[in-house]
Design a protein around this motif. Structure first.
Motif, short mmCIF file in Angstrom:
data_model
loop_
_atom_site.label_atom_id
_atom_site.label_comp_id
_atom_site.label_asym_id
_atom_site.label_seq_id
_atom_site.Cartn_x
_atom_site.Cartn_y
_atom_site.Cartn_z
N PRO A 77 6.78 7.49 17.03
CA PRO A 77 6.89 7.97 15.65
C PRO A 77 6.41 6.88 14.70
N ALA A 78 5.51 7.24 13.79
CA ALA A 78 4.94 6.25 12.89
C ALA A 78 4.46 6.94 11.61
N GLY A 79 4.41 6.17 10.56
CA GLY A 79 3.83 6.62 9.30
C GLY A 79 2.79 5.62 8.86
N GLY A 80 1.85 6.06 8.02
CA GLY A 80 0.83 5.13 7.57
C GLY A 80 -0.12 5.77 6.60
N LYS A 81 -1.12 4.99 6.19
CA LYS A 81 -2.09 5.48 5.20
C LYS A 81 -3.41 4.76 5.39
N THR A 82 -4.49 5.54 5.31
CA THR A 82 -5.83 4.97 5.33
C THR A 82 -6.26 4.60 3.92
N GLY A 83 -7.30 3.81 3.83
CA GLY A 83 -7.80 3.45 2.50
C GLY A 83 -9.15 2.77 2.55
N THR A 84 -9.98 3.07 1.57
CA THR A 84 -11.20 2.30 1.35
C THR A 84 -11.30 2.03 -0.14
N ALA A 85 -11.97 0.97 -0.51
CA ALA A 85 -12.16 0.62 -1.92
C ALA A 85 -13.64 0.37 -2.17
N THR A 86 -14.06 0.60 -3.39
CA THR A 86 -15.45 0.36 -3.76
C THR A 86 -15.54 -0.74 -4.80
N ASN A 87 -16.70 -1.39 -4.83
CA ASN A 87 -16.93 -2.44 -5.82
C ASN A 87 -17.60 -1.87 -7.07
N SER A 88 -18.04 -2.72 -7.96
CA SER A 88 -18.63 -2.29 -9.23
C SER A 88 -19.94 -1.54 -9.03
#
Length: 759
Positions: free
Chosen positions: A582-593
């Motif tokens: 059992p686990a929880g989590g979150k993906t993510g990406t970020a962009t630059n200017s």
């Protein structure tokens, strides 16, 4: 009569006439004068007695305090650093790198520079600085912290004959030994001994080792500028080491100019030379690090040293004080993180992969991966961090639930979302329209517009998200802190409409700790690295005390956790299902200017461990798109996370995460109704998987405004899961796939914000 005059008899005293009056003819003093004379008499006697006592005490102390033998273990007072078990060794600090040389082999510029830097009256004083001692004593008695008042002779005595103990007893002994030493040794002998023992930083003791450590040459070949630099760093080897960044280099330049001016005052160089040399520092060659710092060990030892300094230990004591340091790091978890990166990480040119594992409930950092071999790059990316992208949505979700919204409440899922105040807009990846989505769906598929809507619907808007993030373990932005150490600051973390999309700089260590707060059901613990420090005598000098603080109601934390579990069970992080826990989590990406992906993340947890994984490139804000394909958080970061957690938790009990409570609070704003349940449907009306997928990948703008259909689509959120039905939380096969982030960079599952992040 004989003609002799008879002396006149004194006049008879009048009855009751006061003694000493004119009536008596006596010249007695007034009472106040008598008292003054008496006070002066006894003051003089007391002063004389004190002087005699002081003189006797001085003679006794001078005769009883001998110059001791040099510290026999001075060269072997190595500090040992251990993993959390206190037995397995991580490494050591400064097995003293020393090569003693005679004074004749030391350039005059070295001698003159050190005297100018440390003790300009060295050649004429008696080994003590009485004014400095008085000044330090006054400061210490006023509670301003213990100050030194050390001449070169006193420093030499403390290092070679005594210890670094901070006490007045040691200081008194140091003074008397210094007085004796100047009568037993010449100034040249004292200076030679001092220059062969003092610590210069970089593990170097003595001028010859320092010359090698800073300039890759023996001391006898040092130039005047190089000599002045080494004289400068003695005062604070960490602060004045140019290898520690631009701030340290700027501080060194100021100290360097001070030393040059002192050399000019003494006549060892001309004022014109001081001005010319002071324009810039000499060149520093690239110095290959010691093998004991190879791999991740160097990152660990440097991070541990910085934490020890923050706890009040001097660098000299760390490197030569014989300390025994027990850290929170576990060898198994360190190896798990490294193996996961090596096995699952991308291999693009210039990439940096960093991980961090924090224990929920204690805040103990159990393991990390800082990036490239320390000998190749000294930047620890687990500390430096990057923009966390959509992994930061956790804090908006928690803030929303705390404000009164529930998991059932729906928010704007269509793209773009325009801020009413004219502050720009937010887009979903591929401009996907989801219609109105509840917070489970918004988290599961990382719908940017829904989180922008949620943020602006909070009572204090973005400020509530910032407040929740800092409560859960994310440091505020401390603008006074510069450089690449972001363990206690989050540069760029400001309350704007896109705060939930994660454009600030946050370290993986702090992101892991933020998620650990949810794993610990709403109680935060401060991240820490040093568990215990014992000195060479066995005295415990420091011991960490665990403490937690509730920052989110337990039921609300459980609801937050439930939404994060859906990310793994049926959302953008399904590759983490391979963990088998059992686990929880979150993906993510970020962009630059430039609207290019600059970082890719996955942060997740089980009840026992929370781990963050980050991939970035170059300076931390460069595009990774040409080096990592696919670059979404559900790919490489999730694969690394899964293997790291599997290795770290191997053999540990499988623990369940709490079920959702579906708390329904008093929502702070209108227009966020729960998603309506689907109407009954017949077998004939059920679309095929291909049809559902087609609608998902090619949404029609008109569909986003239609009433909910009988089958959930991206423009119509699915019904809220029934917590009593195990199939409702992603545990059973579904009839049609939900949009995820994985199909392709242009697919509907990836939500794009402008300019903060993707997902």
């Amino acid at each position: 009569m004989s003609g002799k005059r008879k002396a006149a008899s004194p006049a008879p005293r009048k009855k009751n006439a006061p003694k000493g009056t004119a009536a008596t003819g006596a010249d007695d003093m007034a009472p106040w004068k008598r008292r003054l004379r008496k006070t002066a008499k006894w003051t003089g006697i007391t002063g004389l007695v004190l002087v005699l006592i002081g003189a006797v005490a001085f003679v006794v102390l001078y005769n009883t305090i001998d110059v001791p033998d040099p510290n026999s273990d001075f060269q072997t007072e190595t500090t040992y650093v251990y993993y959390s078990d206190g037995k397995k060794e991580i490494g050591r600090y400064a097995q003293q790198n020393r090569n003693s040389i005679p004074l004749s082999e030391m350039p005059d510029a070295v001698k003159d520079g050190v005297v100018a830097a440390e003790n300009r009256s060295f050649w004429t004083d008696n080994g003590l600085d009485f004014k400095g001692i008085i000044r330090a004593a006054l400061s210490n008695t006023q509670g301003n912290g213990r100050q030194g008042a050390s001449t070169i002779t006193q420093q030499y005595v403390k290092i070679l004959y005594l210890s670094s103990e901070r006490s007045y007893t040691r200081k008194i002994k140091e003074a008397f030994v210094s007085l004796k030493l100047v009568r037993q040794q010449s100034k040249e002998e004292i200076l030679e001994g001092y220059l062969n023992t003092i610590y210069f930083g970089r593990g170097a003791y003595g001028i010859d080792a320092a010359a090698q450590a800073f300039f890759a040459k023996p001391a006898k070949k040092l130039s005047t500028p190089e000599s002045a630099v080494l004289a400068s760093v003695i005062n604070n080897p960490t602060r004045f080491d140019p290898a520690n960044g631009e701030d340290s280099e700027a501080a060194l330049l100021q100290r360097y100019r001070y030393v040059l001016s002192g050399m000019a005052e003494s006549g060892s160089i001309t004022p014109e030379q001081a001005d010319r040399l002071g324009k810039k520092l000499p060149e520093f060659p690239e110095i290959k690090g010691e093998s004991t710092y190879a791999g991740q060990r160097g990152h660990a030892l440097e991070m541990i040293k910085r934490e020890l300094v923050k706890l009040g230990f001097s660098e000299q004591e760390i490197n030569a004080g014989g300390l025994r340091v027990t850290t929170t790091l576990k060898k198994k978890v360190m190896q798990a993180n490294q193996k996961a990166v090596e096995n699952q990480g991308p291999e693009g040119k210039g990439l940096h992969v960093a991980t961090a594992s924090v224990e929920p409930g204690t805040g103990a950092l159990r393991g990390f991966y800082g990036g490239q071999d320390y000998l190749d790059s000294q930047i620890n990316w687990a500390v430096s961090g990057g923009a966390p992208g959509s992994t930061f949505k956790l804090f908006a979700l928690a803030a929303g639930l705390e404000s009164g919204f529930s998991l059932k409440d729906t928010f704007e899922g269509n793209s773009p979302y325009r801020f009413k105040s004219g502050g720009g807009r937010v887009r979903n990846q591929g401009d996907t329209n989801y219609g109105r989505v509840n917070l489970i769906k918004a988290t599961e598929d990382s719908v940017n517009t829904a989180f922008a809507d949620l943020t602006m619907s909070l009572p204090d808007g973005p400020k509530d998200v910032l407040k929740m993030a800092t409560k859960m373990g994310i440091p505020k932005w401390d603008k006074s802190q510069t450089g690449m150490d972001h363990l206690r600051t989050s540069p760029g973390l400001v309350p704007n409409g896109q705060i939930a999309l994660g454009s600030a700089t946050v370290s993986p260590i702090n992101m892991a700790n933020g998620y650990a707060t949810i794993a610990n059901r709403g109680k935060v613990a401060e991240v820490y690295l040093i568990d215990k420090v014992v000195d060479r005598s066995g005295e415990v000098r420091y011991r960490h005390k665990n403490s937690t603080k509730r920052v989110l109601d337990q039921d609300l934390a459980d609801d937050t956790s439930y939404a994060l579990q859906q990310v793994i069970k049926s959302g953008s992080g399904t590759k983490a299902l391979a963990l088998g826990r059992p686990a929880g989590g979150k993906t993510g990406t970020a962009t630059n200017s430039k609207d290019k992906v600059s970082s890719s993340w996955f942060v997740g947890y089980t009840p026992q461990l929370s781990t963050a994984v980050m991939i970035t490139k170059g300076t931390g804000n460069e595009s990774i798109e040409d080096a990592v394909q696919p670059f979404f958080g559900g790919t490489f970061p999730t694969l690394i996370w899964t293997e790291a957690m599997e290795r770290a938790l191997k053999g540990a009990e499988v623990k369940e995460l709490p079920s959702a409570k579906f708390v329904d609070g008093d929502a702070p704003s209108r227009g966020h109704a729960p998603a309506p349940p689907p109407a009954p449907q017949t077998q004939e009306a059920e679309p095929s998987e291909s049809a559902s997928e087609s609608e998902s990948t090619s949404p029609s703008p008109s569909k986003s405004t239609q009433a909910p259909s009988t089958t959930p689509t991206p423009s119509s959120p699915p019904p809220l899961p029934d917590p009593t039905d195990p199939c409702s939380i992603g545990g059973c096969p579904s009839g049609s796939p939900t949009p995820s982030e994985e199909p392709s960079p242009s697919g509907p599952g990836q939500n794009r914000s402008t300019p903060a992040g993707r997902e």
